[in-house]
Structures are given as structure tokens and as C-alpha cells.
Design an enzyme around this catalytic site. Structure first.
Site, PDB file in Angstrom:
ATOM      1  N   GLY A 135       1.098  40.764  49.135  1.00  0.00           N
ATOM      2  CA  GLY A 135      -0.079  40.164  49.731  1.00  0.00           C
ATOM      3  C   GLY A 135      -1.276  41.100  49.628  1.00  0.00           C
ATOM      4  O   GLY A 135      -1.135  42.309  49.410  1.00  0.00           O
ATOM      5  N   CYS A 136      -2.469  40.539  49.794  1.00  0.00           N
ATOM      6  CA  CYS A 136      -3.682  41.341  49.638  1.00  0.00           C
ATOM      7  C   CYS A 136      -3.771  42.408  50.720  1.00  0.00           C
ATOM      8  O   CYS A 136      -3.963  43.596  50.419  1.00  0.00           O
ATOM      9  CB  CYS A 136      -4.912  40.449  49.633  1.00  0.00           C
ATOM     10  N   TYR A 137      -3.649  42.008  51.990  1.00  0.00           N
ATOM     11  CA  TYR A 137      -3.735  42.989  53.069  1.00  0.00           C
ATOM     12  C   TYR A 137      -2.633  44.045  52.949  1.00  0.00           C
ATOM     13  O   TYR A 137      -2.913  45.252  53.070  1.00  0.00           O
ATOM     14  CB  TYR A 137      -3.654  42.300  54.430  1.00  0.00           C
ATOM     15  N   THR A 183      -1.127  45.209  50.377  1.00  0.00           N
ATOM     16  CA  THR A 183      -1.405  46.153  49.293  1.00  0.00           C
ATOM     17  C   THR A 183      -2.302  47.282  49.772  1.00  0.00           C
ATOM     18  O   THR A 183      -1.994  48.470  49.614  1.00  0.00           O
ATOM     19  CB  THR A 183      -2.077  45.417  48.109  1.00  0.00           C
TER      20      THR A 183
END
Lengths: 338, 338, 338, 338
Positions: free
Chosen positions: A149-151, A153
Site C-alpha cells: 500500500g502507499c502509506y 511503503t
């Protein structure tokens, strides 16, 4: 030449994948799968591709596996992705899944947070978490990579050097996260209306965002502890960009310089992680449209503050997905990404 | 004390009306009518009103006319408004209608552009076009005022001094208009999605925008001609603000100074129209959240260029509506608006 | 492998040049010249380049010509550029000049609008106007290419098919232009302050913008007439993107279809010009970060309306500059640009 | 009728003061003092005031005290304000100072953080911290009120109910703060350039922002402890609005409901503080252009998370200043502010 498919071709992340792959000298897109837009040219869905890349989309369905594909990127929503991943794997096609469906070692955690039964537990076990800076070796030989997921990472890259050395209390990790609106996807809602989002700022999903267990799960892997993450995302009036401001308690006194050394040691050779120049802090603009993660650290009182910034659609999604493909298929890891 | 109702209470323009009226010392809101949200408090629809104004909405329907109201603002969509206006007028309530339903002297023009039969032709004839700078006398005694569209307000105020003196060719009026996104209303669509609108700019409804006949109709009233207006609106990535850049051909040579004098003569005494300082051009920011229209004129070659700027939700909608109410009800014209 | 220099390395356009050239497989940056920042690494000026491209800047000065360069991009301000161009040309280095200093066939026009004496009239005569779609043949053999202004690029590409066929009155060309703020350069002023620009919109340099004579000069070349251009630029609250909305009078009746055919004939084979799908109009977002120009045309009344959109930093500056380099140096014209 | 002066008339906060005071029925602006723009009309500095309020500015200087003023708002920068405050107080004029010069009980703290000697220690001692919700009684009789900083206003209102009941560890208060760009003032710098700020996000002044000791100082007043505040401000790409996301450790278990009750008890009667509806969190948009502070609280694990939002120019500066004036001069506390 790696032949690539993209499934769920109408997502923002798919457009990013296409843009990156068009510049990638050793891959070519040979398949675009979609549930609802089959027959439509991708350039009608994303007019920016007109006269550049106009491939028609193919129908996605049971048993409809493209013949000539080495690797597929799955850009379907969570809970949908796992319906289609098995048929690609069974056909010998490598998979990079951008959804959350294969990110959790523990099936039960997934099921608790996503509120569905996991329908593909066997592949779940075999899947590798696709954060190359931590799991490069496993990614090299994986056939199924769960793209982070973006967060998570940004958060995990910011935390890893400290956790690996057991320098912080992992039961009091405070992550105040901020993201641009593209993280909310393409569906028009009141929450994505321009007049609601512009000149506005708010926290959302406080205490209940699904990236919380994802971060805890990887922290746990690194630190053999039972972590507790206070994760609070905020919507920022910009299209792209993501910043995690992280507040953690030090177990013992340590200087700024020592911590910077630690980060430099771990990330010095990484092409896609850099430290901010001393005394400065990451601007999301400086990683926008790149696959870079920029990190700054500063000791204040008994805590260390970590600022970790990425482009949510690049290192936070499609850029990292291509980085994973490069590793899985033996290309230079930075190919198409600089 | 004027008792005021607002019908269609969930529109952006209704929120503006409420904000203005809360500051208006000689009026009070006594009724909020809505088709779908009856029973809901207005502060739940617009949380900005919490602890400030929390009146519940009343159902809107046939025969449901509030007892204690002197004037209603109708903030319903066009073609819906004319279904409800008659019952208010018949009950002796004055009406300021913010829709297009009563703006056209010619029923046939309305029907051609709005593609429905006009169901209230008798009131249509009696309605007064609510542009106070041009029609103040008629507004004073009107019981039904058709509040002008946002683009027509800016365009007509920019053109009027020249047309009244017969100085320009009215069959070649070019209006390049730009508006913030709030002009598109509250409905979430792909076109109002933050990621589509931000960092983006485009023309829309080229040659077919319904404000074209509205402008032509008033130009025709002023100039006894058969005007042709090239009207092209553009969507600008901002919430509020509207600018018309107008290019018209002069019938004879005339200096900048003479034209400025003309505008000053017509608008010098107007509280809500001003000329830009000489050599400067209107910024929409300088009229945002005000009921002001700022205008600049400059002769270039054989043409005169006119720049006319308003806040589309204020002078372009709710501010002007209250200005009309003030005139209709005998309040000071600027009350609540400065 | 083309060895490339960039002079005036701290401009926004230089950052774009660097980003493009880093992806260009047949060129390499071997020189960064600057008047004031010599010794500084370019990654300190543009932190986005940290860990990606960290070349130090070299001093720029009389006689200081780099040894190992085939072509330089000049990104200096107008009137400064012509002080340095001769020394590069004299050393046998090809030049793409992004300033206005070599764009005018008539020295007197330049001197009237830029209010300085032209100090390099001999090279001015030899310079080729770098709009490949119109002047590709001459660019191929040129040693000095004057890269067009951003507004002229969009305007001329929109007008060319009609002017070449003599279909419009060239003495009444109305160009209502809109640009993102990056067109104003990097210098902080009140006019570029975030709080002044955001949620704001205004016309500027009305009737006196220096791109007016540039457009007129090329229109004149194409049409052998004495053109008059009403050119009005507006500042739009976005970083990148440019749209020209053009209103011209037809000399004779002609249908939408005929005009679209005309444009398709001229631009069908062009890699960087496309028509909008029928019935749609260009969004600047759809050309952002690309070298594409997207155009739509529509006949309304006696006029044809043209909408021409580019990224002001790409097709409007650095992208087009690399396109010119590709042509001058024998690379594939699209190399590095898709 | 209170006669009001504004000193430092060209600041953003002064424009807000003027806008509020123009609507205030029991005050009138009779003096605008400025160091550098004397003689200029305020409407030339802020064109938005043209035709609305065009008073010329007066020179500010030693001994130049206006004759006919009851109260002045000081909108000068810190360290400058204290040069002028004494002469107004000595002339019997009440002062609301928007700078930091009179906010600290401890002179030494001010001198350490602002790096100058305090030149007016006697008035410093008499000054009252102008947060009406906490210090209303003292404000009523004060002749010098130090208007709080924007971040401290939001932070302290969010923390006060918990600290007063001694429910949290005050040596581990984490405040992740976010503010729109208007907080940076009007001076154009690289940091306020539109192209640097838009589509960008960053932390700044990490660990060294001067609002840290201001918050600690008031926390200390409330709690008799030696607090430690981790205060990290971030720049958000919007003009106005401020959110503090606060993470504090609970001393004992306590439910969401109990905490909400606590806040409701303290703030239920306050006109300018409200709790978000249960389950929702404050949007800055919902307090923009108002004097409201909106707060939400949520218990997560061993911590309570507090979200406190204001308009940085209103409750964070000029709105609160007028609220203080209303209290000091005996007007209704909400006058001009709703």
C-alpha cells in the site's frame, strides 16, 4: 522482452503503469483486461493516450487468460483481485498484485479488516511482500508479489532502520500521514468533489484505516514484537504526493548523526531511497512523478521524528510495481523508472 | 423585518443565501423547503452552520406553502422551479427565482434551449429580470424577479454602457468566459472530481451554453438589434470566481478615456459595480465573497476589450438575489452585502 | 551520442530539459552553464535530482566555451541570450535558443517590442523558427534554432491549416489565451505569491504581450498578409498547461467536417499534434507532461473557434527544444519525448 | 461606538480586521497606521476594498498617537510591535497585539526564542493572553491583550479540557499541525512561490517553531507541570485553514463518551467552539471565514487523538482579536463575527 498485461485497466494506477511501460525498453504491453469496458480503446478511457497508445481492452472473466503474457499487473479493488489472480498464476503467468489481497501473512488479519473470507489462501501463503528494499531476494524468485500500500511503503521505509536495530518502542508508533486525492481513486463522490476537497483538509478513517494492520504486520516481521501503530491519514488538497510524519520513542539516547549514519548505511546503495540534505525535510513535490522515497530524521527530546515522502501513484503503487517486475524478470531494477 | 424562505435548501447558492441573511439586520429566515431532505437540519447538510443556524428543512410539495413568509428565494434547478413558483405567488409571497425559468421574455426561446414546455407562461410574462443596475425601477414593484445567470450578469454589465450608446456591432460579440467549479453545482460527477479538475483547464458547451440566449435576449432589449453572441465558457481550477473577457468591434473610433467616462457615468453611483484602476485588470480574487462586479476596458485596434469579473455565487447568484430582495422589500440596497 | 549543454541551468525549463534528456537514449548532458551558481551541484538547485543527476554547474562567461559539446540549449532570459549565443556558434556548437532573441525575421520588430538593440543581427538572419510542424526541413540543417514561445506554439499550430488555405480574415484574429503560473518563471514576486495566485484569475499584458508580434510574424510568413492579432493572456491557478481559445472570421462558408479534414490532412502524420475526438475539446491535463498539442475546431455562426492546448514547459518550451535537437542531430524525432 | 485603529495596516491580518469591522455595528475604523505606506489609500494596497473602504494610511512613528481612538489592533511583526505598543497604552488606548511580543509570562522564554531583548517588560507583565474561552474574565478588564498565535489557539483549545482534569501526560504532547499558506505572510519568497507550494506538502521548522514555547507556557499555566510539546507544523497547499492533530497519552482508561462529555461541559456554552458530530472529524473548510474552532476527540489504544481546526486568519488571528475587543469594550462577544 517481457510481455505484460494490465488487469483492471481503467484505474489511475493503470494509467501510471502504461506511462511507465511505454518508456521501458525491455517490456511491452500485450494485454489490457477489464471487467466492464471490454472493446473500448484505452485511449478513450484516458484521452491523454490518444495517438500514443490506443490498444483496445479485453474482457476479463473466468478462464479468459491471455496467451502471450509473461507477467500481469492486477489493478483491481481488494476482494476482487483474488477472484482472478489464481487463473493467471495457474497459467504460469507471474503476478504483481496492487490490491491488498495478498499482503497479509495472517489470513485472519485480512479477513478481520477487509470483512470477507479470503478465497485464495494457498497463494496468499506463497505471496511475497513487494518492498524491494527489504525483501529483494524473495521478490527475485517470486511468482506472486503483493505490491505494498502507499502509506505502508512510506511508513515502513521510514521505520525499518530503527526497528532492525531495536532502537524504538514499537508499541507506540505514531504515524500522522497525509496524501493527495488520487489515493481515493477515480469514483466521483461527495468526498472527491472539487469544491469539497480544494482549500480543505481533514483526517479520515481515524483508528480504522486498513493500512494500519499492514504496517503492523511488516513491523512485526522486522522486530519480533507486538507492535501498536497509531495511524491517522489526512486528505490534502493536491493530486499526488504522500508524506508520513512519524513520531517514535527512543529506547536509549542516540544522536542525529548516528541515526543519519544508520539510514545511510541501509539505503546508501538503494536507487529509490534518499535522505534529505541535512537540516531539510522532504517536500512531496521533489518525489512527484518519480519512484523515489525521500526521508529525513530528527531527534527531538526523547523521540525521533521521521518524515518519509513518496508519490502515492509511483513508489506508492505503479512505480514500485514496475520495480518489482524488473526484479522478478531480471531487468535492471531502475529500468523505465528514471 | 422581512420573513424569508429558501426553497431547494441544499444547493451551494442556498448556503450562500443563508450566510448573507444571517448578517442581514432586517430579515430572518423562517422557512427552508426541500424536495428530498425534509426533517433534516440544515446544519447536517452544511456542517459549517453547526452551532450557528440549525433550522430543520420542511417538505416541499403541492399546496405546502408556509404561512409566515414574505419572500422566497427559489434555488431549484431550471424546469423544476416553475412547478413551485405559482403556489408561492398565489399565496401572496414575493419570489426571487435563481433558476432560468423566468428569465426569458420569449417563451419560445426558453423552450428551444431548455427543451421543455414552459408550464407557467402567465407569470413568465410578469417576471422582471433582476439586474438592478439596469432594471431597478421594475424590480421595486415586482412580485416575481428572475435572478440573472452568473455569466449573463458579468457579460451584460460589461456590455451595457457601450450598447446603450450604440457604439458596437452587436452581431459580433465575442465572450470568452471563465468560471470556478462551484458553478457546476454540488452533484459529484467525473467532471467535478478533484483529480480531473485540479491542474486542468478546458472549454465546455462551446456554442451551445444556455446563457447565450439569455445574454442575447438582454442585449436585444437594450439595443433593439438582432444580436449574435459567441459565448464560450471555460472551467478554471478554483472554487469561486468568474471572468468574462469580451471582444467587440467599435462602430467608430473612440478613446480609452471616453469609454472609461461612459462607464463611470453609468456606474459611478452604483454600490456594486466598479472600474479597475487605470491600467489594471480585474482579479477574480478582488470580488470573491463580495457582491461587487469589477470591470476594465481597453481599446485595442478596431476593438474594445472588456473584462468583467464577479463572484459567481454572490453577484452571480445569491448576493444579487439578496440585492433584489432589498429593492423589492424596501431595505437599503446594500444591506447584508457589505 | 549527442553531447549536450544547458546554459542558464537554474530555470524551470532547464529542469524539464534535464528530465527529458535523462530518458533520451542517444544524448548525454555534458555541460551545465550558469551565470551565478557556478560550482553548485544542479541537485542542490533542484533537489528533485538528488541521487539521480548531480552534475556541478560551470561558470558562464566570455570565451568560456565547453570543449566537448555538440549542441547547447540556451535557457537564459531574452536580451541576455544573444550575448552568449555567438561564442557557441563560433565554436561550431549547434544552438537551440529558448529565449525570444532569435525568433524575429525583422530586427526592428524585436527592437521595438524588447526595447533593446539587437547585438547579434547576423545570426538573427540565419536562425530558423523551431516549429517542426511548419519548418522541419529548415530545422534539419540549421545550426541556430529559435525555439518558439509557449503561446505562439499553441496559437500558430491552431491557425496554420486555415491560414495556409486562405480561409480566414487575418486582420481580425482573436486569441484568448490561458496559462499556468510556471510560465511566469521562478522569480518570487507579489504576482507569483501562492495567496495571490491560488483561487484567482486575471488577464495581464492586455494588448502589449510580446508574443503578439511573434504570432503576427509567423502568420505573416504563412499568409502573405498584414495580420492583426488581438492576443490576451490570462493567468490560471495551476502550475502547467496552456490553452489558446481562438476566434477567427471565415472568408466563406465551410463545414465542421471540411475543417476537421483540413486539420487531419496537415497533422495526421505528426507525432505531436492531435485533434480532439469529435464533439470534445482539449483539456490541458491531457497534454500535461507530454510534448503533444491537442486541437479542436468548431464552426459557430460566421466564425470558426479553435482550441489549442499544450504543456507550456514541454511543447511550449523544453519538449519542443528536444524535438528540435532530435531533428538537427538526426535522432528519431520522438526520442525521449514519449 | 468604539473607535478603532489598526497598526501595520498592510498585513493579511489587517485586511481581515477591516472586513470584520466593516460589518461590526458598534465600532468604526478611525485610524490606519503604517510604517512605510503612509498617504496611500488602503484600497490601493488591497484593491478588494475599492469603493468600499478607502481610508488613507497614517504614518506610524514615535509620539504619533492618533487623537480619537479607543482601541488599536497591532498587526506588526514580532520584535517590532513592542516598539510601538507603549505609546498607545500611555495615551490611554487599549491594545490588542497580534504579534508574539506580549504572549509570554516569562520574559526569558521570549528572549530565548525570539533572540532579542524584550524592551517593554513592564507591560509584558500586565498583558493578558487573549484566549477568551480560558481567560475571559481577565480580558474584560485588560488594557493590553496578547492575541494568541494561530497554532496555539487550535492546540490549546483541543488540550484544555483534558489538562484541566489532569487526564494526560503533559510531557509527551505530540502536535502534528497543518496550515494554509496565508500563515506565512505576504512577503514573496521562494517558499511562497505558487509553483513551489501548489501540489506540494512539507514539514518546516521541525522542533524549532516559536509556537512551541507558547503552547507549553499555557499548558503549564493550566496544569502546573513541566510540559514537553513535540510540535511539527506542515505547509498545506491551500490559502486558509489550520488543523492540529494531537496525540496524547491517557493517565487512566476513559471512554470516548466521557471525553466528549468533558468537552461538551467546557465548551457547550461557547459561541466559537463546537464538537464535530459523533464519528466525524473537522474539515478546515467548515471553519473557513468563520471564528469557529471545531474539535473532535477519539480514544485509540492508550492514547486520545484530538483534532482541532480553525481558520488561521480568523479564530487564529483577526477574528479572535475582534472577539477580544468585544469583551474588552463591552460589546456582545459575537458582534461582527457571525
Amino acid at each position: 522482452m517481457t510481455k505484460v498485461g494490465i488487469v483492471g485497466a481503467t484505474a489511475y494506477t493503470s494509467l501510471e503503469l502504461i506511462k511507465i511501460l511505454l518508456r521501458h525498453p525491455e517490456s511491452e504491453i500485450s494485454y489490457l483486461g477489464t471487467r466492464r469496458m471490454a472493446g473500448t480503446k484505452i485511449s478513450e478511457i484516458f484521452p491523454v493516450l490518444t495517438k500514443i497508445f490506443e490498444m483496445p481492452c479485453s474482457p476479463l472473466g473466468e478462464g479468459k487468460v491471455p496467451g502471450d503474457v509473461d507477467l500481469v499487473f492486477m489493478a483491481l479493488p481488494p476482494t476482487v483481485s483474488m477472484q482472478f489472480v489464481p487463473q493467471f498464476l495457474d497459467a504460469g503467468i507471474k503476478v504483481v498484485d496492487l490490491s491488498a489481497d495478498y499482503r497479509f501473512a495472517e489470513k485472519s488479519v485480512y479477513e478481520r479488516w477487509y470483512k470477507v473470507k479470503h478465497t485464495d489462501p494457498s497463494h496468499l501463503k506463497a505471496a511475497v511482500y513487494g518492498l524491494p528494499e527489504l525483501f529483494r531476494d524473495k521478490i527475485e524468485t517470486a511468482s506472486l508479489v503483493a505490491n505494498p500500500g502507499c502509506y505502508p511503503t512510506a511508513a515502513i521505509l521510514g521505520l525499518a532502520p530503527l526497528i532492525k536495530r531495536d532502537l524504538i518502542d514499537t508499541d507506540d508508533i505514531i504515524i500522522d500521514a497525509k496524501s493527495g486525492i488520487s489515493g481515493s481513486g477515480r469514483t466521483p463522490t461527495e468526498a472527491t468533489h472539487y469544491c469539497e476537497r480544494n482549500e480543505n483538509l481533514e483526517a479520515y478513517n481515524v483508528g480504522v484505516h486498513r493500512h494500519t494492520p499492514e504496517i503492523e504486520s511488516i513491523v512485526s516481521l522486522m522486530g519480533n514484537s507486538d507492535p501498536f501503530v497509531y495511524f491517522t491519514p489526512h486528505l490534502i488538497p493536491m493530486i499526488r504526493g504522500l508524506l508520513c510524519s512519524i513520531y517514535v520513542q527512543l529506547k536509549k539516547e542516540i544522536s542525529n548523526e548516528e541515526i543519519r549514519d544508520l539510514f545511510n548505511n541501509l539505503y546508501g546503495g538503494e536507487p529509490f531511497v534518499r535522505l534529505s540534505r541535512d537540516g531539510t525535510f522532504p517536500k512531496t513535490k521533489d518525489v512527484t512523478n518519480t519512484n523515489m522515497c525521500e526521508i529525513a530524521v530528527k531527534v527531538v527530546g526523547k523521540r525521533v521524528l521521521i518524515f518519509s515522502s513518496i508519490d502515492n501513484l509511483m513508489k506508492g503503487a505503479s512505480g514500485q510495481a514496475v520495480q518489482n517486475m524488473n526484479i522478478m524478470c531480471g531487468h535492471n531494477e531502475t529500468m523505465g523508472l528514471i
